[in-house]
Every structure is written in C-alpha cells, then in structure tokens.
Design an enzyme around this catalytic site. Structure first.
Site, PDB file in Angstrom:
ATOM      1  CE  LYS A 183     -10.539   7.407 -19.131  1.00 49.57           C
ATOM      2  NZ  LYS A 183     -10.823   8.712 -18.586  1.00 49.57           N
TER       3      LYS A 183
ATOM      4  NE  ARG B  92      -2.886   0.528   3.373  1.00 42.94           N
ATOM      5  CZ  ARG B  92      -2.352   1.071   4.477  1.00 42.94           C
ATOM      6  NH1 ARG B  92      -1.933   2.316   4.461  1.00 42.94           N
ATOM      7  NH2 ARG B  92      -2.254   0.357   5.573  1.00 42.94           N
TER       8      ARG B  92
ATOM      9  CG  ASP C 109      -7.099  15.452 -16.543  1.00 42.20           C
ATOM     10  OD1 ASP C 109      -6.448  14.721 -17.315  1.00 42.20           O
ATOM     11  OD2 ASP C 109      -8.160  15.084 -15.991  1.00 42.20           O
TER      12      ASP C 109
ATOM     13  CE1 TYR D 288     -14.126  11.023 -16.998  1.00 36.56           C
ATOM     14  CE2 TYR D 288     -13.844  11.248 -14.635  1.00 36.56           C
ATOM     15  CZ  TYR D 288     -14.199  10.492 -15.728  1.00 36.56           C
ATOM     16  OH  TYR D 288     -14.618   9.210 -15.553  1.00 36.56           O
TER      17      TYR D 288
HETATM   18  C1  LIG Z   1     -11.267   9.275 -17.383  1.00 37.82           C
HETATM   19  C2  LIG Z   1     -10.755  10.588 -16.995  1.00 37.82           C
HETATM   20  C3  LIG Z   1     -10.483  10.898 -15.667  1.00 37.82           C
HETATM   21  C4  LIG Z   1     -10.771   9.942 -14.531  1.00 37.82           C
HETATM   22  O1  LIG Z   1      -9.976   8.801 -14.620  1.00 37.82           O
HETATM   23  P1  LIG Z   1     -10.426   7.337 -14.102  1.00 37.82           P
HETATM   24  O2  LIG Z   1      -9.227   6.510 -14.422  1.00 37.82           O
HETATM   25  O3  LIG Z   1     -11.650   6.945 -14.858  1.00 37.82           O
HETATM   26  O4  LIG Z   1     -10.681   7.459 -12.647  1.00 37.82           O
HETATM   27  C5  LIG Z   1      -9.966  12.153 -15.388  1.00 37.82           C
HETATM   28  N1  LIG Z   1      -9.737  13.051 -16.370  1.00 37.82           N
HETATM   29  C6  LIG Z   1      -9.989  12.784 -17.651  1.00 37.82           C
HETATM   30  C7  LIG Z   1      -9.716  13.817 -18.695  1.00 37.82           C
HETATM   31  C8  LIG Z   1     -10.518  11.556 -18.023  1.00 37.82           C
HETATM   32  O5  LIG Z   1     -10.783  11.302 -19.303  1.00 37.82           O
END
Ligand SMILES: *Cc1c(COP(=O)(O)O)cnc(C)c1O
Length: 395
Positions: free
Chosen positions: A213, A62, A188, A116
């Site tokens: 992604k 962890r 992000d 998001y």
């Molecule tokens: C999918 C996504 C997230 C969140 O990520 P998870 O892995 O689904 O928790 C945050 N920001 C963007 C731009 C995303 O496409």
C-alpha cells in the site's frame, strides 16, 4: 526538517524532526565497493563462502538477501526501532509469520472487529483449525477488551484507521490497558505508516505493514513487513520466515525502497486530496454518509488530530442503495475499480463484494460495512479532476 501538519488542523506544531532524512539515509549508504548511491539489486540465490563455517552474513536468499536487508534497515530507521525489521513477500505473509512465531495450540487472540478481510480469514478459517481461538472485539470499547483478555491471550491485534470503516483506536489508551498483560499489542499501521502515525511510543509491541500500500505506493509490488523493538521476537519471526519461505524478493525490496523515498510527500498529498474529495461528497445530495477522519463529522475527528500526523488518503462513502452504489462504480472513469489502496492512482472498491466478501454478513453489518458503502483510496491526481469524475458518476 519537519513533517507538514495535517491540512485544516489548527493544533500546536507536532513536527517529527528527521522523518525525511531518516527515510532517505536511514540504514543506507553508498555501496562500499562501487560508491553507488542507490542500493544495488542483489539478484542472487546464494553467496559463496570463503571456507566451511565462514560466510559473508548471507548464505541463501530464503534466509536473508542484501537488498531485502537494506529495505529492513531503512524501515527500522523510519519506525525508530533500529537496527532491523523483517520483510515479507506479502502483508499476509507477515501476519502469518507473526502468528506462527507467537501462537501455539490453546492460545487466544483478541482481534479488532474491523480489520483487513484477509486477517479475519486467517484467524477464523486457518488458525482456528489449529486450536487458536480468536475473540473479535470493538477496540474502542476498552471494557470489552479488558473483559476479553485472559491468561492465554498472546496477541491483541488492531488496525487504525480500520479497513474499510475508518474507525480509529486510541493507541495510547490501549497501550496503557495492555501494559501489565503479557499479550503483545500489535498494530497493523498499513493505512498511515510510521510517517503518518508513529505507534511505538504508545506501548505498541509490534507494528505490521502491507508494504503493498502506501510504503511502496506505486501499485507495482506486493510486500509486508514487521517491526518490533523486541530483538528476540524479531529473530523468531525471521526464523519463521526462513522456515516457511515467505521472504520478500530482492527486486520487490528494491522497488519498495524506491517508493519509500517519497512516502511523506505522497502521504501529505493523498491526505490533502482526500479532504477535498470528502468535503465534496459530504455536500452532495445523493451521498448519505461520508466517513473520513479529517472531517469534523467523523466521530473520532479529535482523536485523529491528536494521534495522527495526517488524516490519510482513505475515505468511505455511502449512497442510498446497493443498486445506486453499483451504478456509481460502473460510471466512474478516472477512479479505477480495483482492490488495492494506498497507491498513486485513485482506486474505488465495493468492500461488501470485494475485499470483505469473506467476512460473514452479520459481522459486516455489525461493523457498519453496508452494501451501499464504497471505499475510495484517493490518489495523487488533481483533486478537481477526481471531484469532477465522482460528480458525473453520482449523476
Ligand atoms: C492489504 C492489507 C493487508 C494484506 O496485505 P497484502 O500485501 O495484500 O498481503 C493487511 N492489512 C491491511 C490493512 C491491508 O490493507
């Protein structure tokens, strides 16, 4: 070795030497015991200590795990902020840990108006309850950002290109604006990654990813990561991760490392395919609007060409009515109706009822997220087949 230029952009070469090499070798090496060229999966909760007070650098998974650490070193090499990153079980776990590490009651956050949906939910519905205030601002309006900044502002959080309207932020301009304010500038960068949009050179303090992604890219894992050149902040984020238990698992980290190896190749192909599909959609009589940074019709096309190394694999398009969009979503065969993005298979979504259903309807409409808008994450299929599928779905 240089990263390929975006298709269709006749600009001076903007090669980023060494991207492939950094991805394949950065922070990795043959296993010191066996010589294995691929990082082993260390599927172990705990690590035996030679004696009390002495450890191997690992104690309990962890807190840290060797496979997760390998992914972190590799991501840091790609981003150019060695030696380390912090990897999480999901992208939202990464965002949560960042907030826990940097905010306390009474603090203020500025968040881009198009981000998001999960990020909006976290800020509006969870952090607000802990007396953290968020102002949602159009980050292309620098005066609005300047006006929203106050003494308590700790984070300025943006996404570019934004999900799902593909609005861009001028990172260099925002970086200059925020340079003399103590708030941390957070991007992000999930939609393009460091291979498609290096951020740190623009004064960005923290880069955040959903590795689910493009980074892992194969629709096989969920994960997240935070990168920052600020070592003290990185340690605090890793400490919050340990305290709240949101580390990536060793096997998911290994799959993510595997996916990363082909990231620049995939990103280029995603972008080339997206441009071909965007051009087809733009010429289609039933499509009222196509949003793709690689099209000259995108209002920020010039910024995309300047700030990004590729135009990316995400596009949005609109048909005349909600009913027409639902019809398209029912009829597609090769494009799958599913919520993920950035993976090898083409996925299509209806943001208003899927990914952004929790965003209040007035906020949705204010940012141009209409009922007829569909988001396409263009995969690696033959572009002719994707175009044929969309053509039959549009009727
Ligand atoms: C999918 C996504 C997230 C969140 O990520 P998870 O892995 O689904 O928790 C945050 N920001 C963007 C731009 C995303 O496409």
């Amino acid at each position: 070795m240089s990263f390929p230029l975006p298709a269709g952009v006749a600009s001076a070469p903007r090669a980023v030497p060494g991207t492939y090499t950094r991805i394949l070798h950065g922070g990795l090496g043959p296993d010191p015991v066996t010589g294995a060229i691929v990082e082993p999966i260390v599927q172990s909760t705990t690590f035996v200590q030679p004696e009390v007070g002495v450890d191997t650098g690992f104690t309990y998974s962890r807190a840290a795990n060797p496979t997760v650490s390998a992914l972190e070193r590799n991501l840091a090499a790609l981003e150019g902020c060695e030696p380390d990153a912090v990897a999480f079980a999901t992208g939202m776990a990464a965002t949560t840990a960042l907030c826990l590490a940097t905010l306390k009651a009474g603090d203020h956050v500025i968040c881009g108006d198009v981000v998001y949906g999960g990020t909006v939910r976290l800020l509006r519905e969870i952090l607000a309850g802990f007396d953290v205030r968020t102002t949602f601002v159009d980050p292309t309006d620098l005066d609005a950002v300047r006006e929203a900044l106050c003494d308590d502002t700790r984070l300025v959080f943006v996404e570019t290109p934004a999900n799902p309207t593909l609005k861009l932020c001028d990172l260099a301009a925002l970086g200059r604006l925020l340079a003399d304010h103590p708030a941390r500038f957070v991007v992000d960068n999930t939609f393009l990654t460091a291979a498609g949009q290096p951020c740190l050179e623009h004064g960005v303090d923290v880069v955040l990813y959903s590795t689910t992604k493009y980074i892992e890219g194969h629709n096989s894992t969920v994960g997240g990561a935070i990168l920052t050149p600020d070592a003290a902040l990185r340690e605090r984020i890793a400490w919050c991760r340990k305290a709240t238990g949101s580390i990536q698992s060793p096997f998911e980290a290994w799959l993510t490392l595997r996916g990363l190896k082909t990231l620049p190749l995939r990103l280029q192909r995603h972008s080339d395919n997206a441009l071909a599909v965007a051009r087809f959609l733009e010429a289609h009589p039933r499509v009222s609007r196509v949003i793709y940074p690689g099209l000259p019709s995108h209002p920020q096309h010039a910024l995309a060409a300047q700030q990004q190394l590729v135009f990316g694999g995400m596009l949005a398009f609109e048909v005349e009515s909600t009913e027409a969009s639902l019809e398209v979503l029912r009829r597609v065969k090769l494009c799958s109706l599913a919520e993920n993005l950035g993976a090898v298979e083409t996925l299509i979504t209806h943001p208003a009822s899927m990914t952004h259903a929790d965003v209040p309807v007035e906020q949705r409409l204010a940012i141009g997220l209409t009922e007829g808008l569909m988001r396409l994450s263009v995969g690696l299929e033959d572009p002719e087949d994707l175009i044929a599928d969309l053509a039959q779905a549009l009727g």
